[in-house]
Design a protein around this motif. Structure first.
Motif, PDB file in Angstrom:
ATOM      1  N   ALA A 166     -43.331  27.929 -20.710  1.00 38.59           N
ATOM      2  CA  ALA A 166     -42.009  27.607 -20.147  1.00 38.59           C
ATOM      3  C   ALA A 166     -41.909  28.130 -18.718  1.00 38.59           C
ATOM      4  O   ALA A 166     -42.532  29.138 -18.368  1.00 38.59           O
ATOM      5  CB  ALA A 166     -40.895  28.209 -21.007  1.00 38.59           C
ATOM      6  N   PRO A 195     -37.105  31.393 -19.830  1.00 36.45           N
ATOM      7  CA  PRO A 195     -38.386  31.218 -20.536  1.00 36.45           C
ATOM      8  C   PRO A 195     -38.779  32.409 -21.399  1.00 36.45           C
ATOM      9  O   PRO A 195     -39.321  32.216 -22.506  1.00 36.45           O
ATOM     10  CB  PRO A 195     -39.410  30.984 -19.417  1.00 36.45           C
ATOM     11  N   THR A 254     -39.697  22.921 -17.206  1.00 39.14           N
ATOM     12  CA  THR A 254     -39.966  22.324 -18.516  1.00 39.14           C
ATOM     13  C   THR A 254     -40.426  23.405 -19.501  1.00 39.14           C
ATOM     14  O   THR A 254     -40.741  24.531 -19.097  1.00 39.14           O
ATOM     15  CB  THR A 254     -41.092  21.287 -18.406  1.00 39.14           C
ATOM     16  N   ALA A 255     -40.470  23.031 -20.774  1.00 40.61           N
ATOM     17  CA  ALA A 255     -40.983  23.955 -21.791  1.00 40.61           C
ATOM     18  C   ALA A 255     -41.693  23.154 -22.867  1.00 40.61           C
ATOM     19  O   ALA A 255     -41.331  22.005 -23.128  1.00 40.61           O
ATOM     20  CB  ALA A 255     -39.838  24.752 -22.417  1.00 40.61           C
ATOM     21  N   PHE A 270     -35.100  22.552 -19.107  1.00 43.62           N
ATOM     22  CA  PHE A 270     -35.141  22.737 -20.574  1.00 43.62           C
ATOM     23  C   PHE A 270     -33.955  23.541 -21.062  1.00 43.62           C
ATOM     24  O   PHE A 270     -33.551  23.430 -22.218  1.00 43.62           O
ATOM     25  CB  PHE A 270     -36.460  23.403 -20.995  1.00 43.62           C
ATOM     26  N   TYR A 271     -33.363  24.361 -20.166  1.00 38.05           N
ATOM     27  CA  TYR A 271     -32.314  25.292 -20.589  1.00 38.05           C
ATOM     28  C   TYR A 271     -30.918  24.668 -20.524  1.00 38.05           C
ATOM     29  O   TYR A 271     -29.938  25.337 -20.811  1.00 38.05           O
ATOM     30  CB  TYR A 271     -32.364  26.566 -19.720  1.00 38.05           C
TER      31      TYR A 271
END
Ligand SMILES: NC(=O)C1=CN([C@@H]2O[C@H](COP(=O)(O)OP(=O)(O)OC[C@H]3O[C@@H](n4cnc5c(N)ncnc54)[C@H](OP(=O)(O)O)[C@@H]3O)[C@@H](O)[C@H]2O)C=CC1
Ligand SMILES: O=C1CO[C@H](CO)[C@@H](O)[C@@H]1O
Length: 347
Positions: A166, A195, A254-255, A270-271
Protein backbone atom coordinates in the motif's frame (compact mmCIF):
# COMPACT_ATOMS: atom_id res chain seq x y z
CA UNK A 1 -14.84 -19.57 -4.90
CA UNK A 2 -17.06 -16.54 -4.30
CA UNK A 3 -19.58 -15.72 -7.07
CA UNK A 4 -21.07 -12.48 -5.62
CA UNK A 5 -19.57 -9.86 -3.36
CA UNK A 6 -21.43 -9.13 -0.11
CA UNK A 7 -23.24 -5.81 0.35
CA UNK A 8 -22.04 -3.30 2.92
CA UNK A 9 -23.71 -3.69 6.34
CA UNK A 10 -22.85 -0.11 7.35
CA UNK A 11 -25.95 1.35 9.04
CA UNK A 12 -27.55 4.42 7.49
CA UNK A 13 -25.67 7.40 9.07
CA UNK A 14 -28.92 9.38 9.52
CA UNK A 15 -30.20 6.69 11.91
CA UNK A 16 -27.35 7.18 14.43
CA UNK A 17 -28.33 8.69 17.81
CA UNK A 18 -27.85 12.45 17.75
CA UNK A 19 -24.91 13.98 19.61
CA UNK A 20 -23.96 17.61 20.09
CA UNK A 21 -20.50 18.12 18.58
CA UNK A 22 -17.87 20.72 19.44
CA UNK A 23 -15.09 21.37 16.94
CA UNK A 24 -11.58 21.99 18.32
CA UNK A 25 -9.19 23.44 15.72
CA UNK A 26 -11.20 24.84 12.77
CA UNK A 27 -8.83 24.11 9.89
CA UNK A 28 -8.82 22.22 6.57
CA UNK A 29 -10.20 18.89 7.74
CA UNK A 30 -12.63 20.42 10.26
CA UNK A 31 -14.42 22.22 7.45
CA UNK A 32 -14.89 18.96 5.56
CA UNK A 33 -15.94 17.06 8.69
CA UNK A 34 -18.63 19.60 9.60
CA UNK A 35 -19.76 19.78 5.97
CA UNK A 36 -20.08 15.99 5.93
CA UNK A 37 -22.08 15.86 9.18
CA UNK A 38 -24.49 18.51 7.90
CA UNK A 39 -24.87 16.83 4.54
CA UNK A 40 -25.13 13.16 5.54
CA UNK A 41 -26.27 12.88 9.19
CA UNK A 42 -28.64 14.32 11.79
CA UNK A 43 -25.69 15.06 14.15
CA UNK A 44 -25.72 18.61 15.56
CA UNK A 45 -22.59 20.71 15.49
CA UNK A 46 -23.29 23.09 18.36
CA UNK A 47 -19.98 24.87 18.94
CA UNK A 48 -16.50 25.57 17.64
CA UNK A 49 -13.38 26.58 19.56
CA UNK A 50 -10.31 28.27 18.12
CA UNK A 51 -7.19 29.82 19.59
CA UNK A 52 -8.50 33.03 18.01
CA UNK A 53 -11.96 34.54 18.58
CA UNK A 54 -11.97 35.84 15.00
CA UNK A 55 -11.30 32.43 13.47
CA UNK A 56 -13.92 30.79 15.71
CA UNK A 57 -16.55 33.39 14.70
CA UNK A 58 -15.69 33.17 11.02
CA UNK A 59 -15.84 29.34 11.00
CA UNK A 60 -19.12 29.37 12.95
CA UNK A 61 -20.68 31.79 10.47
CA UNK A 62 -19.39 29.96 7.41
CA UNK A 63 -20.38 26.50 8.68
CA UNK A 64 -23.65 27.51 10.32
CA UNK A 65 -22.62 26.62 13.91
CA UNK A 66 -24.57 28.37 16.71
CA UNK A 67 -21.74 29.00 19.26
CA UNK A 68 -18.13 30.02 18.88
CA UNK A 69 -15.50 30.17 21.61
CA UNK A 70 -12.16 31.86 21.98
CA UNK A 71 -9.84 29.22 23.37
CA UNK A 72 -10.23 25.49 23.66
CA UNK A 73 -10.97 25.65 27.42
CA UNK A 74 -14.07 27.73 26.69
CA UNK A 75 -15.24 25.08 24.22
CA UNK A 76 -14.73 22.39 26.87
CA UNK A 77 -16.76 24.40 29.38
CA UNK A 78 -19.74 24.53 26.99
CA UNK A 79 -22.56 22.39 28.47
CA UNK A 80 -24.11 22.01 24.99
CA UNK A 81 -21.20 19.87 23.78
CA UNK A 82 -21.28 16.08 24.25
CA UNK A 83 -18.33 15.11 22.06
CA UNK A 84 -15.29 17.02 20.86
CA UNK A 85 -13.89 16.46 17.38
CA UNK A 86 -10.17 17.22 17.69
CA UNK A 87 -8.73 18.49 14.43
CA UNK A 88 -5.63 20.28 15.67
CA UNK A 89 -2.19 19.24 14.28
CA UNK A 90 -0.85 15.84 15.43
CA UNK A 91 1.35 16.99 18.37
CA UNK A 92 -1.65 18.79 19.91
CA UNK A 93 -3.99 15.75 19.79
CA UNK A 94 -2.73 14.26 23.06
CA UNK A 95 -3.09 17.42 25.20
CA UNK A 96 -6.42 18.38 23.60
CA UNK A 97 -7.87 14.89 24.06
CA UNK A 98 -6.77 14.59 27.69
CA UNK A 99 -8.22 18.04 28.47
CA UNK A 100 -11.53 17.14 26.82
CA UNK A 101 -11.73 13.82 28.66
CA UNK A 102 -10.97 15.60 31.96
CA UNK A 103 -13.89 17.93 31.18
CA UNK A 104 -16.17 14.90 30.83
CA UNK A 105 -16.47 15.04 27.03
CA UNK A 106 -16.29 12.15 24.59
CA UNK A 107 -13.53 12.59 21.97
CA UNK A 108 -13.15 11.74 18.30
CA UNK A 109 -9.54 12.55 17.42
CA UNK A 110 -8.25 13.03 13.88
CA UNK A 111 -5.63 10.57 12.69
CA UNK A 112 -3.07 9.92 14.01
CA UNK A 113 -4.41 9.71 17.57
CA UNK A 114 -1.05 10.96 18.88
CA UNK A 115 2.52 11.28 17.67
CA UNK A 116 3.50 7.93 19.21
CA UNK A 117 1.99 4.80 20.73
CA UNK A 118 2.41 5.99 24.32
CA UNK A 119 0.26 9.07 23.67
CA UNK A 120 -2.51 6.92 22.19
CA UNK A 121 -2.31 4.50 25.13
CA UNK A 122 -2.68 7.40 27.56
CA UNK A 123 -5.73 8.80 25.76
CA UNK A 124 -7.53 5.44 25.69
CA UNK A 125 -6.63 4.76 29.34
CA UNK A 126 -7.91 8.19 30.44
CA UNK A 127 -11.17 7.70 28.53
CA UNK A 128 -11.72 4.25 30.05
CA UNK A 129 -11.15 5.63 33.55
CA UNK A 130 -13.48 8.57 32.93
CA UNK A 131 -16.12 6.35 31.28
CA UNK A 132 -16.19 8.41 28.09
CA UNK A 133 -15.66 7.40 24.47
CA UNK A 134 -12.30 7.90 22.71
CA UNK A 135 -11.81 7.09 19.06
CA UNK A 136 -9.51 7.83 16.16
CA UNK A 137 -11.21 9.27 13.08
CA UNK A 138 -9.44 6.85 10.74
CA UNK A 139 -12.34 7.36 8.31
CA UNK A 140 -11.15 4.68 5.85
CA UNK A 141 -11.95 1.87 8.28
CA UNK A 142 -15.59 3.03 8.62
CA UNK A 143 -16.35 3.35 4.91
CA UNK A 144 -18.95 0.96 3.43
CA UNK A 145 -16.35 -0.44 1.01
CA UNK A 146 -14.19 -1.44 3.97
CA UNK A 147 -17.14 -3.24 5.52
CA UNK A 148 -17.32 -5.33 2.33
CA UNK A 149 -13.57 -5.97 2.60
CA UNK A 150 -14.03 -6.91 6.27
CA UNK A 151 -16.67 -9.51 5.32
CA UNK A 152 -14.40 -10.97 2.62
CA UNK A 153 -11.54 -11.24 5.12
CA UNK A 154 -13.75 -12.67 7.90
CA UNK A 155 -15.25 -15.27 5.53
CA UNK A 156 -11.74 -16.50 4.66
CA UNK A 157 -12.20 -15.87 0.93
CA UNK A 158 -8.53 -14.93 0.51
CA UNK A 159 -7.26 -18.04 2.32
CA UNK A 160 -4.12 -17.50 4.35
CA UNK A 161 -3.22 -13.83 4.07
CA UNK A 162 0.25 -13.33 2.71
CA UNK A 163 0.98 -9.81 1.46
CA UNK A 164 -0.21 -6.21 1.72
CA UNK A 165 1.30 -3.52 -0.50
CA UNK A 166 0.00 0.00 0.00
CA UNK A 167 1.09 3.51 -0.82
CA UNK A 168 0.17 7.09 0.01
CA UNK A 169 2.03 9.98 -1.60
CA UNK A 170 0.90 13.57 -2.05
CA UNK A 171 2.95 16.49 -3.31
CA UNK A 172 2.91 19.44 -0.92
CA UNK A 173 4.47 22.88 -1.28
CA UNK A 174 6.79 23.84 1.55
CA UNK A 175 4.32 26.30 3.09
CA UNK A 176 2.02 23.43 4.21
CA UNK A 177 2.13 22.40 7.89
CA UNK A 178 3.36 18.97 6.72
CA UNK A 179 6.76 20.66 6.22
CA UNK A 180 6.85 22.00 9.80
CA UNK A 181 9.14 19.90 12.03
CA UNK A 182 7.48 21.45 15.12
CA UNK A 183 4.17 19.91 13.97
CA UNK A 184 5.69 16.41 13.55
CA UNK A 185 5.85 17.00 9.81
CA UNK A 186 6.90 14.57 7.10
CA UNK A 187 4.76 11.95 5.35
CA UNK A 188 4.51 9.24 7.98
CA UNK A 189 1.88 10.50 10.43
CA UNK A 190 -0.32 12.28 7.87
CA UNK A 191 -0.17 9.88 4.93
CA UNK A 192 1.79 6.76 5.91
CA UNK A 193 -0.65 6.08 8.71
CA UNK A 194 -3.21 4.86 6.12
CA UNK A 195 -1.05 2.09 4.57
CA UNK A 196 0.46 1.10 7.93
CA UNK A 197 -3.03 0.87 9.49
CA UNK A 198 -4.22 -1.25 6.56
CA UNK A 199 -1.29 -3.68 6.93
CA UNK A 200 -1.81 -3.92 10.68
CA UNK A 201 -5.55 -4.54 10.28
CA UNK A 202 -5.22 -7.20 7.58
CA UNK A 203 -2.08 -9.05 8.68
CA UNK A 204 -2.11 -8.45 12.45
CA UNK A 205 0.73 -8.15 14.91
CA UNK A 206 3.89 -6.69 13.47
CA UNK A 207 7.15 -8.52 14.20
CA UNK A 208 10.07 -7.15 12.24
CA UNK A 209 10.30 -3.70 10.68
CA UNK A 210 12.88 -2.47 8.17
CA UNK A 211 12.67 1.06 6.81
CA UNK A 212 14.49 3.48 4.57
CA UNK A 213 13.92 7.24 4.49
CA UNK A 214 14.93 10.25 2.42
CA UNK A 215 15.12 13.84 3.67
CA UNK A 216 13.23 16.80 2.27
CA UNK A 217 15.10 20.01 2.90
CA UNK A 218 12.73 22.75 4.00
CA UNK A 219 15.16 25.55 3.23
CA UNK A 220 14.16 27.11 6.57
CA UNK A 221 17.39 27.55 8.52
CA UNK A 222 18.69 24.45 6.76
CA UNK A 223 16.29 22.28 8.81
CA UNK A 224 15.89 18.85 7.31
CA UNK A 225 12.66 16.93 7.43
CA UNK A 226 11.88 13.41 6.33
CA UNK A 227 10.38 13.49 2.81
CA UNK A 228 9.70 9.87 1.93
CA UNK A 229 9.80 6.42 3.44
CA UNK A 230 9.70 2.82 2.23
CA UNK A 231 9.12 0.21 4.94
CA UNK A 232 8.76 -3.55 4.98
CA UNK A 233 7.13 -5.33 7.88
CA UNK A 234 7.07 -8.99 8.86
CA UNK A 235 3.84 -9.91 10.64
CA UNK A 236 3.69 -12.46 13.44
CA UNK A 237 1.16 -14.56 11.51
CA UNK A 238 3.60 -15.04 8.63
CA UNK A 239 2.46 -12.22 6.32
CA UNK A 240 4.56 -9.42 4.92
CA UNK A 241 3.75 -5.83 4.01
CA UNK A 242 5.43 -3.12 2.02
CA UNK A 243 4.41 0.50 2.43
CA UNK A 244 5.60 3.65 0.72
CA UNK A 245 4.79 7.25 1.56
CA UNK A 246 6.05 10.60 0.32
CA UNK A 247 5.33 14.32 0.43
CA UNK A 248 7.59 14.88 -2.59
CA UNK A 249 5.27 13.46 -5.30
CA UNK A 250 1.67 12.57 -6.03
CA UNK A 251 1.49 8.79 -6.24
CA UNK A 252 -1.36 6.40 -7.21
CA UNK A 253 -2.22 5.64 -3.52
CA UNK A 254 -3.28 2.11 -4.42
CA UNK A 255 -3.33 -1.00 -2.24
CA UNK A 256 -3.50 -4.75 -2.71
CA UNK A 257 -4.15 -7.50 -0.19
CA UNK A 258 -3.14 -10.98 -1.30
CA UNK A 259 -3.99 -14.38 0.15
CA UNK A 260 -3.25 -17.85 -1.15
CA UNK A 261 -6.67 -18.09 -2.89
CA UNK A 262 -7.39 -14.54 -4.07
CA UNK A 263 -6.33 -10.91 -3.92
CA UNK A 264 -8.09 -7.59 -3.45
CA UNK A 265 -6.99 -4.77 -5.71
CA UNK A 266 -8.00 -1.33 -4.41
CA UNK A 267 -7.40 1.50 -6.89
CA UNK A 268 -6.25 4.86 -5.63
CA UNK A 269 -7.12 6.63 -3.51
CA UNK A 270 -7.57 3.33 -1.63
CA UNK A 271 -8.38 5.17 1.61
CA UNK A 272 -11.39 7.05 0.17
CA UNK A 273 -14.82 5.84 -1.01
CA UNK A 274 -14.60 4.01 -4.35
CA UNK A 275 -14.55 0.60 -6.01
CA UNK A 276 -12.26 -2.43 -5.56
CA UNK A 277 -11.88 -5.80 -7.26
CA UNK A 278 -11.54 -9.33 -5.89
CA UNK A 279 -9.44 -11.51 -8.19
CA UNK A 280 -9.69 -15.23 -7.46
CA UNK A 281 -7.27 -17.99 -8.41
CA UNK A 282 -9.73 -19.44 -10.94
CA UNK A 283 -9.53 -16.09 -12.78
CA UNK A 284 -12.93 -14.76 -11.67
CA UNK A 285 -12.96 -10.98 -11.11
CA UNK A 286 -15.70 -9.52 -8.87
CA UNK A 287 -15.90 -5.73 -8.57
CA UNK A 288 -17.47 -3.73 -5.76
CA UNK A 289 -18.93 -0.77 -7.63
CA UNK A 290 -18.89 2.46 -5.67
CA UNK A 291 -18.77 6.07 -6.79
CA UNK A 292 -15.38 7.60 -5.82
CA UNK A 293 -15.83 10.42 -3.33
CA UNK A 294 -13.72 12.62 -1.10
CA UNK A 295 -13.58 13.66 2.54
CA UNK A 296 -16.90 15.52 2.81
CA UNK A 297 -18.67 12.42 1.53
CA UNK A 298 -16.88 9.92 3.78
CA UNK A 299 -15.78 11.36 7.12
CA UNK A 300 -19.29 11.12 8.61
CA UNK A 301 -19.26 7.29 8.88
CA UNK A 302 -16.73 7.47 11.70
CA UNK A 303 -18.87 10.10 13.49
CA UNK A 304 -21.99 7.92 13.16
CA UNK A 305 -20.04 4.96 14.59
CA UNK A 306 -18.95 7.11 17.56
CA UNK A 307 -22.58 8.12 18.21
CA UNK A 308 -23.76 4.48 18.13
CA UNK A 309 -20.87 3.30 20.33
CA UNK A 310 -21.64 5.97 22.93
CA UNK A 311 -25.34 5.06 22.88
CA UNK A 312 -24.31 1.44 23.54
CA UNK A 313 -22.37 2.61 26.62
CA UNK A 314 -18.97 1.51 25.23
CA UNK A 315 -15.82 3.62 25.40
CA UNK A 316 -14.13 2.31 22.20
CA UNK A 317 -15.28 1.56 18.67
CA UNK A 318 -15.64 -2.11 17.76
CA UNK A 319 -14.78 -1.25 14.15
CA UNK A 320 -11.56 0.58 14.95
CA UNK A 321 -10.61 -0.25 18.56
CA UNK A 322 -7.84 1.31 20.61
CA UNK A 323 -5.66 -1.79 20.20
CA UNK A 324 -5.49 -1.21 16.41
CA UNK A 325 -4.75 2.49 16.86
CA UNK A 326 -1.94 1.74 19.33
CA UNK A 327 -0.47 -1.09 17.20
CA UNK A 328 -0.37 1.19 14.13
CA UNK A 329 1.37 3.97 16.05
CA UNK A 330 3.77 1.41 17.55
CA UNK A 331 4.69 0.26 14.01
CA UNK A 332 5.24 3.90 13.00
CA UNK A 333 7.42 4.40 16.12
CA UNK A 334 9.54 1.48 14.97
CA UNK A 335 9.72 2.75 11.38
CA UNK A 336 10.94 6.09 12.73
CA UNK A 337 13.49 4.38 14.99
CA UNK A 338 14.98 2.65 11.92
CA UNK A 339 15.39 6.00 10.14
CA UNK A 340 16.25 8.15 13.16
CA UNK A 341 13.16 10.38 13.14
CA UNK A 342 12.44 11.93 16.54
CA UNK A 343 9.58 14.39 17.03
CA UNK A 344 9.79 17.50 19.25
CA UNK A 345 9.21 16.67 22.89
CA UNK A 346 10.19 13.02 22.45
CA UNK A 347 13.90 13.37 23.33
N1 LIG B 1 -9.01 12.30 7.94
C1 LIG B 1 -8.43 12.97 6.95
O1 LIG B 1 -8.67 12.72 5.78
C2 LIG B 1 -7.49 14.07 7.27
C3 LIG B 1 -7.03 14.25 8.54
N2 LIG B 1 -6.20 15.27 8.85
C4 LIG B 1 -5.69 15.37 10.21
O2 LIG B 1 -6.30 16.48 10.86
C5 LIG B 1 -5.36 17.20 11.64
C6 LIG B 1 -5.40 18.67 11.19
O3 LIG B 1 -5.01 18.77 9.85
P1 LIG B 1 -5.45 20.02 8.92
O4 LIG B 1 -6.88 20.29 9.07
O5 LIG B 1 -4.89 19.73 7.60
O6 LIG B 1 -4.60 21.19 9.60
P2 LIG B 1 -4.91 22.75 9.60
O7 LIG B 1 -3.60 23.42 9.84
O8 LIG B 1 -5.68 23.15 8.40
O9 LIG B 1 -5.85 22.95 10.86
C7 LIG B 1 -5.41 22.68 12.16
C8 LIG B 1 -6.08 23.65 13.12
O10 LIG B 1 -5.58 23.38 14.43
C9 LIG B 1 -5.49 24.58 15.19
N3 LIG B 1 -4.19 24.57 15.87
C10 LIG B 1 -4.00 24.33 17.19
N4 LIG B 1 -2.71 24.39 17.52
C11 LIG B 1 -2.05 24.67 16.40
C12 LIG B 1 -0.67 24.88 16.12
N5 LIG B 1 0.27 24.79 17.06
N6 LIG B 1 -0.32 25.15 14.86
C13 LIG B 1 -1.25 25.23 13.88
N7 LIG B 1 -2.58 25.05 14.09
C14 LIG B 1 -2.97 24.78 15.35
C15 LIG B 1 -5.68 25.74 14.23
O11 LIG B 1 -6.93 26.32 14.51
P3 LIG B 1 -7.06 27.54 15.55
O12 LIG B 1 -5.71 28.15 15.74
O13 LIG B 1 -8.02 28.45 14.85
O14 LIG B 1 -7.60 26.96 16.80
C16 LIG B 1 -5.75 25.11 12.85
O15 LIG B 1 -6.72 25.68 12.02
C17 LIG B 1 -4.02 16.50 11.43
O16 LIG B 1 -3.71 15.74 12.56
C18 LIG B 1 -4.20 15.63 10.21
O17 LIG B 1 -3.50 14.40 10.28
C19 LIG B 1 -5.87 16.20 7.92
C20 LIG B 1 -6.29 16.08 6.63
C21 LIG B 1 -7.10 14.97 6.18
O1 LIG C 1 -6.34 12.24 3.98
C1 LIG C 1 -5.35 12.90 3.84
C2 LIG C 1 -4.25 12.86 4.78
O2 LIG C 1 -3.77 14.11 5.13
C3 LIG C 1 -3.41 14.88 4.00
C4 LIG C 1 -2.73 16.12 4.47
O3 LIG C 1 -3.54 16.90 5.26
C5 LIG C 1 -4.63 15.13 3.15
O4 LIG C 1 -4.27 15.88 2.02
C6 LIG C 1 -5.16 13.81 2.71
O5 LIG C 1 -6.33 13.97 1.99
Amino acid sequence: MLRHLPSPRTPEPTSAPVLRWGIMGPGWIAQRFVGGLHKHTRQRVTAVGSRSAGRADEFARRMNIPSSHEGYDALLADPDVDIVYISTPHPQHHGCALAAIAAGKHVLVEKPMGINAIQAQEIFAAARTAGVFAGEAMWTRFLPKFDVIRQILDDGVLGTRRTVVADHGEYFTTDHRIYDPALAGGPLLDLGTYPVALAQWVLGEIGQVAAFGRPATTGVDGVELNGQIAATMGHAGGGQSLITTTILADTPTTAFVAGENAYLSVPGPFYQPGPFTLVQRDGEHLTHEEEPAQHEDGLHFSAADAARTIADGATESRIHPGADVIATLDAMDRIRAEIGIVFPGER
